[in-house]
Design a protein around this motif. Sequence first.
Motif, PDB file in Angstrom:
ATOM      1  N   ALA A  11       1.132  -1.319   0.031  1.00  0.00           N
ATOM      2  CA  ALA A  11       0.051  -0.006   0.044  1.00  0.00           C
ATOM      3  C   ALA A  11       0.929   1.318   0.102  1.00  0.00           C
ATOM      4  O   ALA A  11       1.956   1.299   0.359  1.00  0.00           O
ATOM      5  CB  ALA A  11      -0.918  -0.041   1.243  1.00  0.00           C
ATOM      6  N   GLN A  12       0.382   2.167  -0.382  1.00  0.00           N
ATOM      7  CA  GLN A  12       0.736   3.405  -0.256  1.00  0.00           C
ATOM      8  C   GLN A  12       1.326   4.068   1.095  1.00  0.00           C
ATOM      9  O   GLN A  12       0.593   3.739   2.048  1.00  0.00           O
ATOM     10  CB  GLN A  12       0.071   4.491  -0.843  1.00  0.00           C
ATOM     11  CG  GLN A  12       0.825   5.806  -1.595  1.00  0.00           C
ATOM     12  CD  GLN A  12       0.130   6.613  -2.341  1.00  0.00           C
ATOM     13  OE1 GLN A  12      -1.119   6.610  -2.496  1.00  0.00           O
ATOM     14  NE2 GLN A  12       0.637   7.963  -2.656  1.00  0.00           N
TER      15      GLN A  12
ATOM     16  N   VAL B 246       3.560   2.820   3.191  1.00  0.00           N
ATOM     17  CA  VAL B 246       4.219   1.703   3.976  1.00  0.00           C
ATOM     18  C   VAL B 246       5.769   1.666   4.140  1.00  0.00           C
ATOM     19  O   VAL B 246       6.296   1.432   5.147  1.00  0.00           O
ATOM     20  CB  VAL B 246       3.922   0.198   3.534  1.00  0.00           C
ATOM     21  CG1 VAL B 246       2.300   0.196   3.759  1.00  0.00           C
ATOM     22  CG2 VAL B 246       4.328  -0.077   2.129  1.00  0.00           C
TER      23      VAL B 246
ATOM     24  N   LYS C  70       8.056   1.709   0.949  1.00  0.00           N
ATOM     25  CA  LYS C  70       8.586   1.110  -0.106  1.00  0.00           C
ATOM     26  C   LYS C  70       9.868   1.897  -0.353  1.00  0.00           C
ATOM     27  O   LYS C  70      11.021   1.434  -0.917  1.00  0.00           O
ATOM     28  CB  LYS C  70       7.681   0.793  -1.125  1.00  0.00           C
ATOM     29  CG  LYS C  70       6.492  -0.062  -0.817  1.00  0.00           C
ATOM     30  CD  LYS C  70       5.601  -0.288  -2.108  1.00  0.00           C
ATOM     31  CE  LYS C  70       5.051   0.787  -2.430  1.00  0.00           C
ATOM     32  NZ  LYS C  70       4.076   1.454  -1.609  1.00  0.00           N
ATOM     33  N   SER C  71       9.696   3.235  -0.891  1.00  0.00           N
ATOM     34  CA  SER C  71      10.701   4.046  -1.193  1.00  0.00           C
ATOM     35  C   SER C  71      11.788   4.214  -0.165  1.00  0.00           C
ATOM     36  O   SER C  71      12.854   4.185  -0.602  1.00  0.00           O
ATOM     37  CB  SER C  71      10.298   5.424  -1.758  1.00  0.00           C
ATOM     38  OG  SER C  71       9.186   5.501  -2.389  1.00  0.00           O
ATOM     39  N   SER C  72      11.340   4.457   0.971  1.00  0.00           N
ATOM     40  CA  SER C  72      12.263   4.595   2.292  1.00  0.00           C
ATOM     41  C   SER C  72      13.210   3.236   2.021  1.00  0.00           C
ATOM     42  O   SER C  72      14.555   3.403   2.483  1.00  0.00           O
ATOM     43  CB  SER C  72      11.661   4.807   3.637  1.00  0.00           C
ATOM     44  OG  SER C  72      10.700   5.678   3.464  1.00  0.00           O
TER      45      SER C  72
ATOM     46  N   GLN D 172       9.351  -0.386  -8.629  1.00  0.00           N
ATOM     47  CA  GLN D 172       7.918  -0.437  -7.991  1.00  0.00           C
ATOM     48  C   GLN D 172       6.724  -0.550  -9.084  1.00  0.00           C
ATOM     49  O   GLN D 172       7.396  -0.164 -10.273  1.00  0.00           O
ATOM     50  CB  GLN D 172       7.971   1.045  -7.250  1.00  0.00           C
ATOM     51  CG  GLN D 172       8.722   1.112  -6.016  1.00  0.00           C
ATOM     52  CD  GLN D 172       8.589   2.183  -5.317  1.00  0.00           C
ATOM     53  OE1 GLN D 172       9.449   2.987  -4.812  1.00  0.00           O
ATOM     54  NE2 GLN D 172       7.310   2.120  -4.523  1.00  0.00           N
TER      55      GLN D 172
ATOM     56  N   ASN E   3       7.113  -3.319   8.023  1.00  0.00           N
ATOM     57  CA  ASN E   3       8.005  -1.821   8.040  1.00  0.00           C
ATOM     58  C   ASN E   3       7.469  -1.396   9.419  1.00  0.00           C
ATOM     59  O   ASN E   3       6.251  -1.336   9.630  1.00  0.00           O
ATOM     60  CB  ASN E   3       8.141  -1.254   6.836  1.00  0.00           C
ATOM     61  CG  ASN E   3       9.182  -0.058   7.005  1.00  0.00           C
ATOM     62  OD1 ASN E   3      10.019  -0.450   7.501  1.00  0.00           O
ATOM     63  ND2 ASN E   3       8.630   0.830   6.239  1.00  0.00           N
ATOM     64  N   LYS E   4       8.480  -0.379   9.835  1.00  0.00           N
ATOM     65  CA  LYS E   4       8.112   0.810  10.908  1.00  0.00           C
ATOM     66  C   LYS E   4       7.984   0.257  12.286  1.00  0.00           C
ATOM     67  O   LYS E   4       7.261   0.363  13.170  1.00  0.00           O
ATOM     68  CB  LYS E   4       6.632   1.461  10.661  1.00  0.00           C
ATOM     69  CG  LYS E   4       6.650   2.156   9.127  1.00  0.00           C
ATOM     70  CD  LYS E   4       5.626   3.152   9.019  1.00  0.00           C
ATOM     71  CE  LYS E   4       5.620   3.583   7.414  1.00  0.00           C
ATOM     72  NZ  LYS E   4       4.659   4.880   7.679  1.00  0.00           N
TER      73      LYS E   4
ATOM     74  N   ASP F  79      10.043   0.528  14.373  1.00  0.00           N
ATOM     75  CA  ASP F  79      10.226   1.591  15.483  1.00  0.00           C
ATOM     76  C   ASP F  79       8.957   1.975  16.267  1.00  0.00           C
ATOM     77  O   ASP F  79       9.020   2.659  17.163  1.00  0.00           O
ATOM     78  CB  ASP F  79      10.949   2.653  14.891  1.00  0.00           C
ATOM     79  CG  ASP F  79      10.309   3.294  13.802  1.00  0.00           C
ATOM     80  OD1 ASP F  79       9.894   4.504  13.746  1.00  0.00           O
ATOM     81  OD2 ASP F  79      10.123   2.755  12.655  1.00  0.00           O
ATOM     82  N   LEU F  80       7.878   2.014  15.422  1.00  0.00           N
ATOM     83  CA  LEU F  80       6.591   2.526  16.181  1.00  0.00           C
ATOM     84  C   LEU F  80       5.934   1.440  17.174  1.00  0.00           C
ATOM     85  O   LEU F  80       4.870   1.087  16.874  1.00  0.00           O
ATOM     86  CB  LEU F  80       5.652   2.953  15.082  1.00  0.00           C
ATOM     87  CG  LEU F  80       6.442   3.911  13.985  1.00  0.00           C
ATOM     88  CD1 LEU F  80       5.220   4.296  12.944  1.00  0.00           C
ATOM     89  CD2 LEU F  80       6.411   5.352  14.792  1.00  0.00           C
TER      90      LEU F  80
ATOM     91  N   SER G 274      12.885  -1.798  10.272  1.00  0.00           N
ATOM     92  CA  SER G 274      12.535  -0.205  10.277  1.00  0.00           C
ATOM     93  C   SER G 274      13.484   0.440   9.357  1.00  0.00           C
ATOM     94  O   SER G 274      14.491   0.493   9.666  1.00  0.00           O
ATOM     95  CB  SER G 274      13.042   0.348  11.719  1.00  0.00           C
ATOM     96  OG  SER G 274      12.918   1.762  11.737  1.00  0.00           O
ATOM     97  N   ALA G 275      12.863   1.030   8.394  1.00  0.00           N
ATOM     98  CA  ALA G 275      13.501   1.686   7.387  1.00  0.00           C
ATOM     99  C   ALA G 275      14.070   3.105   7.874  1.00  0.00           C
ATOM    100  O   ALA G 275      15.179   3.309   7.756  1.00  0.00           O
ATOM    101  CB  ALA G 275      12.883   2.213   6.203  1.00  0.00           C
ATOM    102  N   ALA G 276      13.497   3.546   8.944  1.00  0.00           N
ATOM    103  CA  ALA G 276      13.755   4.823   9.446  1.00  0.00           C
ATOM    104  C   ALA G 276      14.995   4.734  10.396  1.00  0.00           C
ATOM    105  O   ALA G 276      15.829   5.493  10.286  1.00  0.00           O
ATOM    106  CB  ALA G 276      12.413   5.272  10.306  1.00  0.00           C
TER     107      ALA G 276
HETATM  108  P1  GDP Z   1       5.863   4.325   0.038  1.00  0.00           P
HETATM  109  O1  GDP Z   1       4.658   5.168  -0.489  1.00  0.00           O
HETATM  110  O2  GDP Z   1       5.346   2.950   0.284  1.00  0.00           O
HETATM  111  O3  GDP Z   1       6.897   4.383  -0.902  1.00  0.00           O
HETATM  112  O4  GDP Z   1       6.322   4.972   1.359  1.00  0.00           O
HETATM  113  P2  GDP Z   1       7.471   6.006   1.850  1.00  0.00           P
HETATM  114  O5  GDP Z   1       8.745   5.422   1.591  1.00  0.00           O
HETATM  115  O6  GDP Z   1       7.336   7.227   0.732  1.00  0.00           O
HETATM  116  O7  GDP Z   1       7.236   6.316   3.251  1.00  0.00           O
HETATM  117  C1  GDP Z   1       5.892   7.065   3.697  1.00  0.00           C
HETATM  118  C2  GDP Z   1       6.295   7.583   5.029  1.00  0.00           C
HETATM  119  O8  GDP Z   1       6.623   6.715   5.925  1.00  0.00           O
HETATM  120  C3  GDP Z   1       7.350   8.714   5.026  1.00  0.00           C
HETATM  121  O9  GDP Z   1       6.955   9.848   5.860  1.00  0.00           O
HETATM  122  C4  GDP Z   1       8.390   7.893   5.614  1.00  0.00           C
HETATM  123  O10 GDP Z   1       9.275   8.856   6.213  1.00  0.00           O
HETATM  124  C5  GDP Z   1       7.876   6.949   6.693  1.00  0.00           C
HETATM  125  N1  GDP Z   1       8.577   5.755   6.906  1.00  0.00           N
HETATM  126  C6  GDP Z   1       9.213   5.041   6.072  1.00  0.00           C
HETATM  127  N2  GDP Z   1       9.540   4.080   6.710  1.00  0.00           N
HETATM  128  C7  GDP Z   1       9.565   4.229   8.293  1.00  0.00           C
HETATM  129  C8  GDP Z   1       9.964   3.423   9.496  1.00  0.00           C
HETATM  130  O11 GDP Z   1      10.488   2.582   9.349  1.00  0.00           O
HETATM  131  N3  GDP Z   1       9.586   4.129  10.388  1.00  0.00           N
HETATM  132  C9  GDP Z   1       8.737   5.309  10.640  1.00  0.00           C
HETATM  133  N4  GDP Z   1       8.402   5.829  11.633  1.00  0.00           N
HETATM  134  N5  GDP Z   1       8.400   5.927   9.453  1.00  0.00           N
HETATM  135  C10 GDP Z   1       8.532   5.437   8.159  1.00  0.00           C
END
Ligand code: GDP
Length: 190
Positions: free
Chosen positions: A31-32, A34, A36-38, A80, A133-134, A136-137, A163-165
């Motif tokens: 989904a948007q 989540v 993926k780009s990070s 993607q 992913n995420k 850390d939350l 956690s990509a962050a």
């Molecule tokens: P995409 O639409 O799937 O490509 O998602 P993005 O990579 O654009 O990420 C969407 C949002 O989630 C951005 O604000 C990222 O900074 C945030 N994000 C991505 N990975 C993580 C993570 O591991 N932890 C947290 N807390 N935020 C994340």
Amino acid sequence: LQAVHTNIIPQLITTKTDDQQHYFRVLMTGAQGVGKSSIIDQFMTSEFLGSGNFNVSQSEEDRTITLQVDGEESTLEFMQSEDFQNQEECFQIDGFVAVYNITDRISFDIAIDIMKQIREEVGTNKAIILVGNKSDLVRKRTISQDEGRSAADSYGCKYIEISAALNHNVDELLVGIHKQIILKCDANED
Ligand code: GDP
């Protein structure tokens, strides 16, 4: 929401020439929002600090990563769904990554649908990794690791939380994708 992941699986061809044998295409789905780009961004800056006989180099321009594993070189190209303008385009996807956000049940349901759709359309001979992913939350978590793992198991997929962050488990994911693709290739050759 259906629109998010319809047509995620472009037309697949199975022929490969010899010099492409270690060139693998990986489709990042989910989904948007989540991450993926990070995740791809983290792959592109990875210095590969993990242990093991690994070497990594990246090409930002074409989103490829070249891994050297025990002297053997493999290149992974990360794509993607929106990279595909023409569904009829001829290419092959070697591995799929279905990403969800551990705090978002809807994204989890979408990732399950994606695994199901891939298995129905391309069978069991492709690597699929389910990624929560995420991680850390922690306080907002709604999907437990057990639930993630058992969903992955039921579609014959691998599972990892990252956690990509925080760049946690991202190198492990990269290695895992490569490993699963190689395992599937070996199994398909038998
Ligand atoms: P995409 O639409 O799937 O490509 O998602 P993005 O990579 O654009 O990420 C969407 C949002 O989630 C951005 O604000 C990222 O900074 C945030 N994000 C991505 N990975 C993580 C993570 O591991 N932890 C947290 N807390 N935020 C994340």
